[in-house]
Design a protein around this motif. Structure first.
Motif, PDB file in Angstrom:
ATOM      1  N   LEU A   3       0.926  -1.069   0.073  1.00 58.02           N
ATOM      2  CA  LEU A   3      -0.018   0.093   0.034  1.00 58.02           C
ATOM      3  C   LEU A   3       0.812   1.376   0.118  1.00 58.02           C
ATOM      4  N   GLN A  22      -8.254  -2.968   8.096  1.00 55.03           N
ATOM      5  CA  GLN A  22      -8.273  -2.815   6.674  1.00 55.03           C
ATOM      6  C   GLN A  22      -8.966  -1.934   5.693  1.00 55.03           C
ATOM      7  N   THR A  41      -7.764  -2.524   1.947  1.00 53.41           N
ATOM      8  CA  THR A  41      -6.441  -3.133   1.530  1.00 53.41           C
ATOM      9  C   THR A  41      -6.321  -4.495   2.135  1.00 53.41           C
ATOM     10  N   ASP A  42      -5.471  -5.312   1.577  1.00 57.99           N
ATOM     11  CA  ASP A  42      -5.176  -6.475   2.184  1.00 57.99           C
ATOM     12  C   ASP A  42      -6.262  -7.505   1.676  1.00 57.99           C
ATOM     13  N   ASP A  75      -9.187  -2.688  -3.092  1.00 56.26           N
ATOM     14  CA  ASP A  75      -8.655  -4.364  -2.653  1.00 56.26           C
ATOM     15  C   ASP A  75      -9.585  -4.743  -1.804  1.00 56.26           C
ATOM     16  N   THR A 116      -6.601  -1.738  -6.918  1.00 54.82           N
ATOM     17  CA  THR A 116      -4.932  -1.921  -6.875  1.00 54.82           C
ATOM     18  C   THR A 116      -4.587  -3.452  -6.782  1.00 54.82           C
TER      19      THR A 116
END
Length: 240
Positions: A3, A22, A41-42, A75, A116
């Protein structure tokens, strides 16, 4: 790609983005001025709390920074799948998030989404696809439903869906398929401050012109019937 690597590439002038559960939120500097940055994210499975956190960030931006562009970094592995989340009315939370993004648009906030890594199902539909334009990195995975899951839902044989996916982007996963359907405006080879600025300028110039994704789908050969069906529905509604 981490990130921080993505943020550094998109915002070389500086950024202050925090991550909790997240969910990311903060702001960054661009040549056009500050932008709000939010997302997941993740490969986050978006649950009730995440949806409300994202919606809250959107509403806070509308209240505290009128007109500030919104940059969504996507993501997500989709919506969280559990009985507890269903009992919390996750569908309502995702609808609320989508409504907040639409509200921000109506209040004059340009918005851009960049996939992403992963963009799956309701986690993408209620968030990234609600932006004025969505983009994806070249190695991003974009899909609404796995073909095996689609086979179970539609009762169409998996083998037949594989055949259809070979010739029609409507059935095929991947960022390139969604670009053909107009859902993804363009695929970026890597996160880039220049591409981000160009996209924000394009979105600002296109405001008021209406959503062009359906016409893009026709031009790119991804959806040949959608525009005609929409016109028929509009005509029927108008005639009624």
């Amino acid at each position: 790609m981490t990130l921080n690597t993505i943020l550094d590439a998109l915002f070389p002038a500086g950024h202050a983005v925090a991550v909790a559960n997240q969910v990311l939120a903060g702001e960054a500097q661009t040549a056009l001025g500050p932008v709000a940055v939010l997302g997941t994210t993740d490969a986050a499975a978006i649950d009730h709390a995440m949806a409300l956190a994202l919606a809250g960030t959107v509403l806070d931006t509308v209240e505290q920074h009128p007109g500030r562009p919104l940059v969504f970094l996507v993501d997500t592995s989709g919506q969280a799948l559990s009985r507890s989340q269903e009992l919390l009315c996750l569908n309502g939370s995702l609808a609320h998030l989508a409504s907040c993004v639409d509200f921000a648009r109506r209040q004059g906030h340009p918005s851009l989404a960049l996939v992403t890594a992963n963009a799956v199902s309701g986690g993408f539909l209620s968030f990234g696809l609600m932006a004025d334009q969505a983009y994806a990195l070249a190695d991003a995975q974009v899909r609404v439903m796995d073909l095996r899951a689609m086979a179970r839902v539609t009762k169409i044989a998996y083998e037949r869906l594989v055949e259809l996916a070979a010739s029609s982007p409507i059935f095929a996963p991947g960022a390139a398929s969604y670009q053909k359907m107009g859902a993804i405006a363009a695929i970026w080879p890597a996160p880039s401050a220049t591409l981000l600025l160009d996209a924000l300028r394009d979105i600002a110039q296109a405001r008021g012109a209406g959503d062009q994704r359906q016409s893009l789908a026709t031009t790119r050969g991804g959806r040949q019937l959608a525009a005609g069906v929409s016109r028929q529905v509009e005509h029927a509604v108008g005639a009624g």
